[in-house]
Design a protein around this motif. Structure first.
Motif, PDB file in Angstrom:
ATOM      1  N   LEU A 131     -31.375  37.887 -24.720  1.00 16.71           N
ATOM      2  CA  LEU A 131     -31.354  37.518 -26.106  1.00 16.71           C
ATOM      3  C   LEU A 131     -30.954  36.246 -26.525  1.00 16.71           C
ATOM      4  O   LEU A 131     -32.286  36.630 -27.008  1.00 16.71           O
ATOM      5  CB  LEU A 131     -31.700  39.813 -27.007  1.00 16.71           C
ATOM      6  N   PHE A 148     -33.171  33.956 -25.157  1.00 16.22           N
ATOM      7  CA  PHE A 148     -34.893  33.659 -26.197  1.00 16.22           C
ATOM      8  C   PHE A 148     -34.231  33.397 -27.307  1.00 16.22           C
ATOM      9  O   PHE A 148     -35.271  32.913 -27.818  1.00 16.22           O
ATOM     10  CB  PHE A 148     -35.317  35.104 -26.519  1.00 16.22           C
ATOM     11  N   ILE A 149     -33.338  34.186 -28.059  1.00 18.91           N
ATOM     12  CA  ILE A 149     -33.251  33.288 -29.774  1.00 18.91           C
ATOM     13  C   ILE A 149     -33.470  31.620 -29.679  1.00 18.91           C
ATOM     14  O   ILE A 149     -34.259  31.057 -30.602  1.00 18.91           O
ATOM     15  CB  ILE A 149     -32.287  33.616 -29.747  1.00 18.91           C
ATOM     16  N   ALA A 196     -36.705  29.771 -28.016  1.00 24.02           N
ATOM     17  CA  ALA A 196     -38.084  29.926 -29.480  1.00 24.02           C
ATOM     18  C   ALA A 196     -37.882  29.087 -30.500  1.00 24.02           C
ATOM     19  O   ALA A 196     -38.751  28.464 -30.749  1.00 24.02           O
ATOM     20  CB  ALA A 196     -37.867  31.545 -29.683  1.00 24.02           C
ATOM     21  N   THR A 197     -36.406  29.474 -30.699  1.00 22.61           N
ATOM     22  CA  THR A 197     -36.094  28.363 -31.813  1.00 22.61           C
ATOM     23  C   THR A 197     -36.689  26.788 -31.684  1.00 22.61           C
ATOM     24  O   THR A 197     -36.444  26.711 -32.274  1.00 22.61           O
ATOM     25  CB  THR A 197     -35.155  28.746 -32.328  1.00 22.61           C
ATOM     26  N   PRO A 248     -40.844  24.642 -30.203  1.00 18.45           N
ATOM     27  CA  PRO A 248     -41.172  23.981 -31.172  1.00 18.45           C
ATOM     28  C   PRO A 248     -40.356  22.643 -31.728  1.00 18.45           C
ATOM     29  O   PRO A 248     -41.535  21.370 -31.546  1.00 18.45           O
ATOM     30  CB  PRO A 248     -41.383  24.817 -32.844  1.00 18.45           C
ATOM     31  N   SER A 288     -41.814  23.169 -39.092  1.00 19.34           N
ATOM     32  CA  SER A 288     -42.832  23.463 -39.115  1.00 19.34           C
ATOM     33  C   SER A 288     -43.950  24.513 -38.891  1.00 19.34           C
ATOM     34  O   SER A 288     -43.247  25.430 -38.855  1.00 19.34           O
ATOM     35  CB  SER A 288     -43.109  22.438 -37.819  1.00 19.34           C
ATOM     36  N   PRO A 291     -45.641  25.788 -36.446  1.00 24.60           N
ATOM     37  CA  PRO A 291     -45.073  26.476 -35.236  1.00 24.60           C
ATOM     38  C   PRO A 291     -43.367  26.831 -35.146  1.00 24.60           C
ATOM     39  O   PRO A 291     -42.955  28.277 -33.997  1.00 24.60           O
ATOM     40  CB  PRO A 291     -44.681  25.699 -34.262  1.00 24.60           C
ATOM     41  N   ALA A 292     -42.207  25.906 -35.185  1.00 24.21           N
ATOM     42  CA  ALA A 292     -40.855  26.641 -35.754  1.00 24.21           C
ATOM     43  C   ALA A 292     -40.818  27.711 -36.506  1.00 24.21           C
ATOM     44  O   ALA A 292     -40.114  29.005 -36.173  1.00 24.21           O
ATOM     45  CB  ALA A 292     -39.880  25.471 -36.497  1.00 24.21           C
ATOM     46  N   ALA A 345     -42.024  30.842 -34.733  1.00 17.90           N
ATOM     47  CA  ALA A 345     -41.153  31.255 -33.591  1.00 17.90           C
ATOM     48  C   ALA A 345     -39.684  32.173 -34.465  1.00 17.90           C
ATOM     49  O   ALA A 345     -39.555  32.661 -33.411  1.00 17.90           O
ATOM     50  CB  ALA A 345     -40.108  29.813 -33.458  1.00 17.90           C
ATOM     51  N   TRP A 346     -39.419  31.847 -35.112  1.00 16.76           N
ATOM     52  CA  TRP A 346     -38.373  32.431 -36.161  1.00 16.76           C
ATOM     53  C   TRP A 346     -39.229  33.542 -36.220  1.00 16.76           C
ATOM     54  O   TRP A 346     -38.048  34.413 -36.726  1.00 16.76           O
ATOM     55  CB  TRP A 346     -38.286  31.261 -37.558  1.00 16.76           C
ATOM     56  N   VAL A 387     -38.182  35.392 -33.612  1.00 10.90           N
ATOM     57  CA  VAL A 387     -37.351  36.620 -33.457  1.00 10.90           C
ATOM     58  C   VAL A 387     -37.229  37.072 -34.293  1.00 10.90           C
ATOM     59  O   VAL A 387     -36.007  38.465 -33.283  1.00 10.90           O
ATOM     60  CB  VAL A 387     -36.327  34.768 -33.368  1.00 10.90           C
ATOM     61  N   ILE A 401     -38.624  40.492 -32.566  1.00 18.19           N
ATOM     62  CA  ILE A 401     -38.015  40.801 -31.765  1.00 18.19           C
ATOM     63  C   ILE A 401     -36.515  41.884 -31.934  1.00 18.19           C
ATOM     64  O   ILE A 401     -35.967  42.703 -31.578  1.00 18.19           O
ATOM     65  CB  ILE A 401     -37.676  40.373 -30.527  1.00 18.19           C
TER      66      ILE A 401
END
Lengths: 160, 313
Positions: free
Chosen positions: A129, A132-133, A136-137, A140, B19, B21-22, B25-26, B29, B32
């Protein structure tokens, strides 16, 4: 362009830990007596690692952990994070999304089907997890055009 | 210098906002994390309530009492024969004694399996001569098996205590099927158990899949199938079978020329054989069981050393 600071090394360390835990869980899947774990009504590693849900299509879930963490280590090497090849970053992101999907299934199985929690498994779930954080962050940033270059041109691999 | 800071847009070097995409993404997150927290919260607040566990019914104390109080005279009268049926005696082996204090009886089977269902009856009767079952659950073979719905017990979660012997009952599969149509896995063999099964049943993968019973009586006897046919139990309820054990019906030919199945005799006879194996590992203790006529008859028929009869027998 913002730079990544701690994310590459943190993700690499987490991946290494995840691989180690997966190796241990794979061994104990076949040798349950080697499993060192708290055992009470809530926490019971053996009940989890020997449950029907511990295998998917006959493949031990712990072994799937190996299949996840080995490429993840490679994708989290500092050189991979610095790469200008977008496919590397996309692969890392896709793998982490797959991983987090898998752990949601496994956490659900522990909580609702097996009704026991395996500490070792949970440590791998938390590791996945957090990975992933981070990924994912950070994705970009690394997927932004020109990342990994000093002047907007790729440093290794072609820009695809 | 306000004119040097026009309205920022995504991608501008001076833009301090995340941005798009950022932000996505957040958002992913956070979604989830909320999902995981929601799962755990729901499990903690709803699932722990004792609503759904599907556990087999506990065997009635009356049936347990019946199986535990078969008179010695019955064991002695029947010995190792059951007229009208063929029994499959276990094989005599001489494995090294286990490392534990007490000899171990290992049963490996599955709840769906009718031959396992048959074998549990004499095993429970035999073990009840050496100790006490304080918890046992009812079970029956799978409806789709060759001998469907054979009444029996399950050793899953059974509690047995004895001064002389321990019981390890491994039920590999349930008698119910999961969503994929296969029987639900209940347990797995330890490596040492798997090695033991493989040694005595190298080609019998039915044992490792729990479709036939494997019984190791304290390293003295090995059974790789049931001692009696499940056909002898067909159509009988658990209490009917227990009644047959308490009062085995003599073989009589009815007015229509048919004979009732010798269910009680067969179970008692196999129980005598299993008892003989246990006695071989317990140094013939307790004498009231091990030196009895029925067990000595089993010793002789199986080729085990026959202890001399004593006052205790």
């Amino acid at each position: 362009m913002p730079a990544l600071r701690w994310q590459p090394i943190a993700s690499l360390l987490l991946s290494i830990y995840g691989l180690g835990a997966s190796i241990y869980l794979t061994i104990t899947h076949f040798q349950p007596k080697a499993l060192a774990c708290v055992s009470n009504s809530t926490f019971n590693c053996e009940k989890v690692t020997q449950s029907p849900q511990s295998e998917i299509f006959g493949i031990p879930v712990a072994m799937l952990g190996l299949v996840f963490f080995v490429p993840m280590i490679l994708l989290c090497l500092p050189a991979a994070w610095r790469s200008a090849d977008r496919r590397i970053h996309l692969a890392r992101l896709a793998l982490s999304v797959t991983g987090v999907g898998m752990i949601i299934y496994l956490i659900s199985a522990e909580l609702f089907v097996i009704k026991a929690i395996c500490i070792w498994c949970s440590s791998v779930h938390i590791t996945t997890l957090i990975l992933f954080i981070i990924i994912a962050t950070a994705s970009p940033i690394v997927l932004a055009t020109g990342y990994g270059t000093t002047d907007g041109t790729p440093v290794d691999g072609d820009e695809s | 210098m306000a004119e040097d800071n026009p309205e920022p847009v995504d991608g501008d070097p001076g833009d301090r906002r995340p941005s798009r995409p950022a932000r996505l993404a957040w958002g992913a997150v956070i979604a989830i994390l909320l999902g995981v927290v929601g799962l755990v919260t729901y499990a903690l607040t709803h699932v722990s309530s004792p609503t759904a566990p599907v556990t087999p019914a506990v065997t009635s104390p009356a049936v347990l009492a019946t199986l535990s109080s078969v008179p010695s005279s019955t064991f002695d009268a029947i010995g190792v024969t059951a007229p009208g049926t063929t029994l499959t005696p276990p094989s005599v082996v001489a494995d090294p004694p286990p490392s534990g204090n007490r000899p171990e009886v290992l049963f490996v089977g599955s709840e769906f399996c009718p031959f396992c269902a048959a074998e549990r009856w004499p095993l429970v009767v035999a073990l009840a001569r050496f100790g006490t079952f304080t918890r046992l659950h009812n079970s029956s073979s799978a409806a789709q098996s060759v001998f469907p719905d054979t009444s029996t017990f399950t050793f899953a979660d059974a509690v047995y205590s004895s001064r002389y012997v321990t019981l390890t009952g491994v039920e590999l599969y349930s008698d119910t099927t999961g969503p994929d149509g296969t029987f639900t896995r209940l347990a797995r063999l330890t490596p040492s158990q798997a090695a033991l099964v493989a040694r005595y049943s190298p080609q019998g993968d039915g044992v490792t899949t729990g479709s036939s019973p494997f019984v190791d009586v304290a390293g003295r006897l090995i059974a790789v199938t049931s001692g009696l046919s499940p056909a002898l139990l067909a159509g009988q309820s658990q209490s009917q079978i227990a009644g047959e054990i308490a009062r085995p019906t003599p073989l009589v030919v009815g007015s229509d020329g048919t004979t009732p199945p010798p269910t009680g005799q067969a179970i008692i006879a196999v129980a005598n054989q299993l008892s003989a194996g246990i006695c071989a590992a317990t140094h013939q203790r307790p004498a009231t069981v091990c030196l009895s006529k029925g067990v000595r008859a089993a010793d002789a028929s199986l080729g085990l050393p026959v202890p001399p009869a004593s006052a205790g027998g």
